[in-house]
Each structure stands twice: as structure tokens, then as C-alpha cells.
Design an enzyme around this catalytic site. Structure first.
Site, mmCIF file in Angstrom:
data_model
loop_
_atom_site.group_PDB
_atom_site.id
_atom_site.type_symbol
_atom_site.label_atom_id
_atom_site.label_comp_id
_atom_site.label_asym_id
_atom_site.label_seq_id
_atom_site.Cartn_x
_atom_site.Cartn_y
_atom_site.Cartn_z
ATOM 1 N N ASP A 63 28.033 11.979 1.210
ATOM 2 C CA ASP A 63 27.300 11.373 0.081
ATOM 3 C C ASP A 63 26.557 12.217 -0.884
ATOM 4 O O ASP A 63 26.366 13.379 -0.297
ATOM 5 C CB ASP A 63 26.394 10.112 0.465
ATOM 6 C CG ASP A 63 26.442 8.964 -0.564
ATOM 7 O OD1 ASP A 63 26.737 9.336 -1.555
ATOM 8 O OD2 ASP A 63 25.884 7.810 -0.247
HETATM 9 C C1 BGC Z 1 25.757 6.355 -3.331
HETATM 10 C C2 BGC Z 1 27.107 6.450 -2.928
HETATM 11 C C3 BGC Z 1 28.101 6.746 -4.364
HETATM 12 C C4 BGC Z 1 27.564 8.080 -4.430
HETATM 13 C C5 BGC Z 1 28.304 8.515 -5.863
HETATM 14 C C6 BGC Z 1 25.399 7.474 -3.780
HETATM 15 O O1 BGC Z 1 23.943 7.697 -4.187
HETATM 16 O O2 BGC Z 1 24.977 6.357 -1.966
HETATM 17 O O3 BGC Z 1 27.584 5.216 -2.527
HETATM 18 O O4 BGC Z 1 29.536 6.592 -4.138
HETATM 19 O O5 BGC Z 1 26.258 8.041 -4.986
HETATM 20 O O6 BGC Z 1 27.689 8.051 -6.988
#
Ligand code: BGC
Length: 741
Positions: free
Chosen positions: A286
Site C-alpha cells: 500500500d
Molecule cells: C489506500 C489504498 C489505495 C492506495 C492507492 C492507499 O492510501 O489504502 O487502498 O489503493 O492508497 O491510491
């Protein structure tokens, strides 16, 4: 003759197996042929994912992106979409970089790309796997048409935490339903036969691995701590189902589990995911979650965090620049075996081959197709369909609903006039100027002159200056439709709450309107279970509409006016108050259950009931359904046998309608304590007024398996209860046994 058919079938089988094996060998050869040409810098370039200047969900943005692509230092991009933009970046990768390796383009296409569907929690309330799969299919088609080939979805985190804003992105509290929905969404994104080479499919990414849905106190990114048994039996099934459905990428989660952040968790990413679950795709972190291991306190610095991540099984670093900065040096210093880098790069390249990007890197870049498919009428139609199916009728005293066309109504509330809020969080490329608000749709349906509007108050804050206009507006009408809830920013990522009441002075406005003595319909927009105890006392009818998407205004109108008879059922328990949280239907009985005679010393509250306001699986219809007793085909389920449980459901009301028939099981005595109910089957049926249908569920031993005392997975002989009903509380009940082997 039979013999020849058998021989023929065997030949076909051998041929297709050999073909599969040889395709796999060919793919591996292709991957290696590219890998063998790569420098270590180029390899690491495939292991990073950087955000373009689109949406940002963290603090970092890398400068010099174009140069990185040109130099082979960046093989994957997030938050860039549209044919024009992705083509521009892809052109640099495949025409200006040394090895011409195409880029992956990822984006959070969570509940639609341009045509936005209801938020995922809302969609789950439809209990309609076909409609949910269709939603993901449409999202994939539009995303692919817009230059994307990867979505960071489905989010399959089970959660019993309404304080956590991200419950809006998931499928609710139940592992069984969550698993079905996870698989449906993967099929939707990647296509039924997982043919990623089809240019209208995109790569799915199961997230957030693992157990991100259980942050302590509901605070986003907070610590997760649970027993291993609970993890395996309750939180793991949806991830597993998504992987079995063929999802080819997985995202790690921000949280720790048993003291180890997921991004450094070798047990999760290698032992469980790859070895046990057989996952063959790529693992991405993530957003900056490698860097965050320093804050977690398991790494002294980013270099160490990176080493931990790659050794745990992370292939791609989202936005953190840790792999970019440190991996090469670590190989040179002998701290890291280059083989781990090669393995990670292989997994990334493999996905790029599967997507057909090496054959045609511009396969997602077709302007004519983009124009034709974005907001295609059939996509809007599908979004309208799920939006209606996702709405849950929570209350309908004196049949206030459906409204009658031509009645004078007062529509009150900031949310009634909003289009942006209908999109919820993760609106992807959704465009609210394109849409109509609930108010506009109600006016279009009921006639301008019959609809009076006042905002009343905002969704938050304590400004009551609009109350008097709202009251005088309401006085002119026969019925009041009050649209209240949370604005879109109050759910989703980084939107945890310590109260789950309707914010601001909206409920106070409801109290004032109640004094007018007119029927009041409360239309709710929100992304989590709320404490609706007060509203439930005041309103005559309550309709939960979540954030219903691009076609949300129309869907709400059609449900309010009975053009569609509501059929949604809650997939998360709605508590009486926050003090009951966590509250979920698959709780344990405890040693002192509330039904004991003893007036005091039992598991209960002295200031509130144990029961929730609205249980899991709950939802009304404009019609009524009656359930017969359960007919079981036998009382004993043999180890390799099957029981059939039949129930006849009758539509006893005046409207045609749909009902979600739910089957639950309770294992009465186990080697470890067992939940008082577990969902094991459901079927959504349509019944005309007066019509009856028999629904037949199959019960097989594998459905009763769990992690037993010694942590082995399987069933145990003994007595079971079986329940069937229209929600987890109101059920018919019978018993069966499984014999000693
Ligand atoms: C979130 C993810 C997301 C990623 C990309 C993160 O902050 O937890 O779910 O896919 O950002 O945008």
C-alpha cells in the site's frame, strides 16, 4: 462405443493439459528472455510504482517521473488515466527506454470508473452476485477504455467496526457473503475466464492483505490484534476466495498483525499467500507502507524496512522510493540475494505478458473506444439497477412509502440537492456535473409544482439559521422527505469517527419537523452503520441509500415512488448505540448468555439491550413475506453426504417483490466455542403478489468446517441448528446431526 468415447475424452484431456503446461513454459521463457537482458537498475525499475499528478492518497509525490520512465527506473504508474495521457507515458516507456518494457497503469477503480456504482458496502446490500459482477465488469470496461490495465480492487476486508470509515469500501461483516462478493468482483474485473489478454479486462488487486478491517477502536491505520483462529476463520475467507477466483495481484495492508506490519510479514505474504494459497501473481505494497515500518518501530531506517519487505515477499513498492534507493546497494554489499529481485521482477513481467502489453502496449489506448464506452447507456442502466437493489428499507410505518405521484412533498436537506455526495469516496473519474441530484430527479418525476425544497441545515456544523425556512416549506406539503446523513468525506479512507450518530444538527431538524405532525420519510446517505435510534423514533419511514452513484438520484426516486420495490438487506449490523460496538450476528454465546434466569450476573448491559437496532441481513419491502417451516431431507448429514433444506416463501402483500432468503447454521458443541449463527447460504428470489416459491438449500460437510482445537481445518461430529429466514434474527429453525466417523 463407450470405450472409444472414453479414449477420445482422455486424449482431449491430455492435449489440453499439455497445452496448458506448454503455454506456461512458453510464458516463463518469454519472461526470462526479458529478464536476462535487464540491468539491476532496470529490474528495480519494474519493482516500483509511482503516482502521477492525478489523485494523491499520501504525502509523497515523486518528481522527474518522465525521466524515470525513460531511464527504465519506473515500470508502473498509478493515478494516470485517459487514453491521451496514458499513451503519452506509454510511448516514452516503449519508444524511448532501452528495453521498451510497457508500463502498468493502476488506479483505484473501486465502484466504477466514470459511471459510478453505489459504494461497495451499498452494493453488497443487494446480495445480488450477478449485479455486483456486472458492476465490476462495467468498471473494468470503462477503465480499460480509459487507458488503465490495473485496479486496486476489490477491497475485501471484513469489518465489524462502524467507526472505521473504510467499511464503506468493503462488503460488510460476514466472511461467507464477503467471499462470494470478492469472487464476483474479481470475475467482473478480470472477466469470467480470467483472460487478461482481453483488452476489456483489467488486473484485479485484492486488498488490503491482511485483516486491515479490524483496527483497534476503529481508527484508520491502527493496530490489529486478533487470535490466529479468528483471522483464519473470519478474516481470511474473502481474500482466499478472490485468489481462487484468479486475482493476479495483492496489496499489503498498512496495519500490523500480531506485532508484524503486513508489508514485512513473511508468514502472510510468502507462507500463507504463495505456499498455502497458491497465489502466482504480484504483491504490491500500500502507499508508502515500506517507509512506514520505521514508524511502526520494526525497522531502524528505510533501508532496513526495504530489506524486510523484499524478504517477506513484496514485489512492488508503491510510492515509497525505498526499493529504488536501497536495493541495488544491498545486493552489491551482499546483504540481499539478487535472486529475490529476479523473482519479483519475473512476477511483474509475467503479469505484463498476461495483459498482452508486450504484444501491443497501446491496446488500452484507443480514443474512439474510449468515447464510445465511457458513460455508455448500458453502463448507466447497470448502475441504476444496482443502485436500486442496494437500498435498504429500514422502517415503513403505516405504509408511508411508496409515495404517490402528485402528492405535495417537501424535500429537505443539503444532501438532497447534492450530486458530489452521491458518488461517495473513491469516485475515480466520476463526474458530478454530469449527474442529477435526488431533488432534480424527484422534481422530474413528481412535477416541479408538487415539490418544495429547503436545505434546512448542512450535514455538519451547528448552523440552525435554515430551520425556519425548512419548517415553513414543510408546512406546505402533504409529506416530508428529509435527506440526511454524512457528506461523502465522512466515509472512506482516513475518515474514522468516534460517534456514529448523524452529524451536526440534522437530527434536531428532524425533531422540529416532527412537531408538524406530517408523515416523515428519512432518506439516509452514509458510508457506515449509524446509530439511528433517535431517527427511528421520529421518522415514519427510513430508507438507507448509502452513496448510490451516478444514477443515485434516479434510483432513490424510483424506490420512493414504488417504481422499484426495495429488496436490499444490511450486510453490517446497525447498533442501538456506539457502546454496543463491535456487534455482529456471528457472536459467541458466552458462559452467561442474556436469556439466563439470573437477573444480574449475565452478559448484558444495564443501560441498553444486547440486540442491535437492525440486525445483519435485515431489510423491509413494500410487500410482506411469510416463511413455511423448514423441511429437511434427513436429520443426519453423513461425512460424504448432503442434506436438502427446503422452505416455502409466500408473498403475502400487495406488491411484487424480491426477498433474500438466508440460511444460517449453529454448531452446538465444538472443540472450541462456535458462533451462535453463521451464514451458509442465500438466494434472492422474485415473487409476484400472492405467489409462493420453494427455495432449496444444500448442506454439505465442508460448509461446517472450521479451525479446530489443534488448528486443523475440518468438521466435528455433533448436533447443529439450522435457521432460515429473511434476516439473521427472524428465522425458522430445525436441527440435524453429523455422526461420529
Ligand atoms: C489506500 C489504498 C489505495 C492506495 C492507492 C492507499 O492510501 O489504502 O487502498 O489503493 O492508497 O491510491
Amino acid at each position: 462405443m463407450k470405450k472409444y468415447i472414453l479414449i477420445l475424452l482422455s486424449i482431449i484431456l491430455i492435449f489440453s493439459c499439455t497445452k496448458k503446461i506448454s503455454t506456461k513454459v512458453q510464458l516463463n521463457q518469454k519472461v526470462d528472455s526479458v529478464l536476462n537482458l535487464m540491468t539491476i537498475d532496470e529490474k528495480i525499475g519494474q519493482m516500483v510504482l509511482y503516482a502521477s499528478d492525478g489523485d494523491v492518497t499520501g504525502s509523497k509525490i515523486k518528481s522527474g517521473l518522465v525521466e524515470d520512465i525513460r531511464n527504465g527506473n519506473c515500470g508502473n504508474i498509478l493515478n494516470a488515466y485517459s487514453v491521451a495521457y496514458t499513451r503519452k507515458l506509454q510511448k516514452i516507456a516503449v519508444e524511448e527506454s532501452r528495453l521498451k518494457i510497457p508500463l502498468l497503469f493502476g488506479y483505484d477503480v473501486i465502484h466504477g470508473h466514470k459511471t459510478i456504482f453505489p459504494i461497495s458496502l451499498g452494493e453488497s446490500a443487494s446480495w445480488d452476485m450477478e449485479a455486483i459482477e456486472k458492476g465490476a465488469r462495467v468498471a473494468a470496461i470503462e477503465a480499460a477504455a480509459s487507458g488503465l490495465n490495473w485496479t486496486f480492487a476489490p477491497m475485501v476486508d471484513v469489518s465489524v467496526e462502524p467507526r472505521w470509515g473504510r467499511v464503506s469500501e468493503g462488503a460488510g461483516e460476514d466472511p461467507f457473503l464477503g467471499a462470494k462478493i470478492a469472487a464476483a468482483r474479481v470475475r467482473g474485473f478480470q472477466g469470467k475466464d480470467n483472460n487478461l489478454a482481453d483488452s476489456l479486462t483489467i488486473l484485479a488487486c485484492v486488498k488490503h492483505f491482511a485483516a486491515y478491517g479490524a483496527p483497534q477502536a476503529g481508527r484508520d491505520y491502527n493496530t490489529v490484534d486478533m487470535s490466529h483462529r479468528v483471522f483464519l476463520d473470519t478474516y481470511l475467507p474473502p481474500y482466499k476466495a478472490a485468489i481462487e477466483a484468479g486475482a493476479m495481484s495483492v496489496m499489503t495492508s498498512f496495519n500490523e498483525l500480531d506485532g508484524i506490519p503486513s508489508t514485512a510479514n513473511k508468514y502472510l505474504l510468502t507462507d500463507l499467500l504463495r505456499s498455502e494459497m497458491g497465489f502466482k501473481g504480484l504483491v504490491v505494497t500500500d502507499y508508502t507502507s515500506i517507509n512506514e515500518m520505521v514508524n511502526h518501530g520494526v525497522a531502524a531506517n528505510e533501508a532496513q524496512a526495504g530489506l524486510m519487505a523484499i524478504k517477506a515477499g513484496v514485489d512492488m513498492d508503491m510510492q515509497g522510493e525505498v526499493y529504488f534507493k536501497y536495493l541495488k546497494k544491498q545486493v552489491e554489499d551482499g546483504m540481499l540475494d539478487e535472486k529475490l529481485i529476479d523473482d519479483a521482477v519475473r512476477r511483474v513481467l509475467r503479469v505484463k505478458f498476461l495483459l498482452g502489453l508486450f504484444d501491443d502496449p497501446y491496446r488500452y489506448c484507443n480514443e474512439a473506444r474510449e468515447k464510445r464506452l465511457i458513460y455508455a447507456p448500458e453502463h448507466l442502466e447497470a448502475a441504476l439497477d444496482v443502485a436500486k437493489k442496494s437500498m435498504v428499507l429500514l422502517k415503513n410505518d403505516n405504509q408511508v412509502l411508496p409515495l404517490k405521484k402528485g402528492e405535495k412533498i417537501a424535500v429537505i436537506g443539503e444532501l438532497a440537492a447534492s450530486t458530489r455526495d452521491l458518488l461517495g469516496s473513491w469516485k475515480a473519474a466520476g463526474d458530478w456535473d454530469f449527474m442529477k441530484s435526488t431533488l432534480e430527479e424527484i422534481k422530474a418525476f413528481n412535477g416541479d409544482k408538487n415539490v418544495f425544497f429547503a436545505e434546512g441545515c448542512k450535514t455538519s456544523g451547528d448552523d440552525r439559521s435554515g430551520f425556519s425556512l425548512a419548517l415553513s416549506t414543510a408546512r406546505k406539503a402533504d409529506k416530508i422527505v428529509l435527506v440526511i446523513g454524512e457528506n461523502w468525506e465522512w466515509s472512506g479512507e482516513a475518515a474514522s469517527r468516534t460517534s456514529i450518530q448523524i452529524p451536526g444538527v440534522q437530527t434536531e431538524l428532524l425533531e422540529k419537523l416532527k412537531a408538524l405532525n406530517k408523515p416523515i420519510v428519512v432518506v439516509l446517505m452514509n458510508g457506515r452503520p449509524l446509530d439511528l435510534s433517535r431517527e427511528n423514533q421520529l421518522a415514519d419511514a427510513m430508507l438507507e441509500t448509502w452513496y448510490a452513484g451516478t444514477m443515485g438520484g434516479k434510483a432513490i426516486t424510483q424506490v420512493l415512488y414504488g417504481e422499484y420495490n426495495p429488496s436490499g438487506k444490511l450486510t453490517m449490523t446497525f447498533p442501538v448505540n456506539l457502546g454496543q460496538v463491535p456487534i455482529y450476528y456471528y457472536a459467541k454465546n458466552t458462559g452467561r448468555p442474556i436469556y439466563l434466569e439470573n437477573p444480574k450476573y449475565k452478559s448484558r448491559y444495564i443501560d441498553a439491550p444486547n440486540d442491535p437496532l437492525f440486525p445483519f441481513g435485515y431489510g423491509l419491502s413494500y410487500t410482506t413475506f411469510e416463511y413455511s417451516d423448514i423441511q429437511l431431507s434427513a436429520n443426519e448429514l453423513k461425512p460424504d453426504g448432503e442434506l436438502k433444506a427446503n422452505v416455502t416463501v409466500k408473498n403475502t402483500g400487495k406488491y411484487d417483490g424480491e426477498e433474500v432468503v438466508q440460511m444460517y447454521v449453529r454448531d452446538l458443541v465444538g472443540s472450541v466455542t462456535r458462533p451462535v449463527k453463521e451464514l451458509k447460504g442465500f438466494e434472492k428470489i422474485t415473487l409476484k403478489a400472492g405467489e409462493s416459491k420453494t427455495v432449496s438449500f444444500s448442506i454439505t460437510p465442508d460448509m461446517l468446517a472450521f479451525h479446530r482445537l489443534d488448528m486443523s481445518y475440518g468438521t466435528e461430529p455433533g448436533d447443529y441448528k439450522l435457521f432460515i429466514g429473511g434476516n439473521s434474527r427472524d428465522v425458522k429453525e430445525t436441527t440435524f446431526t453429523t455422526p461420529n466417523p
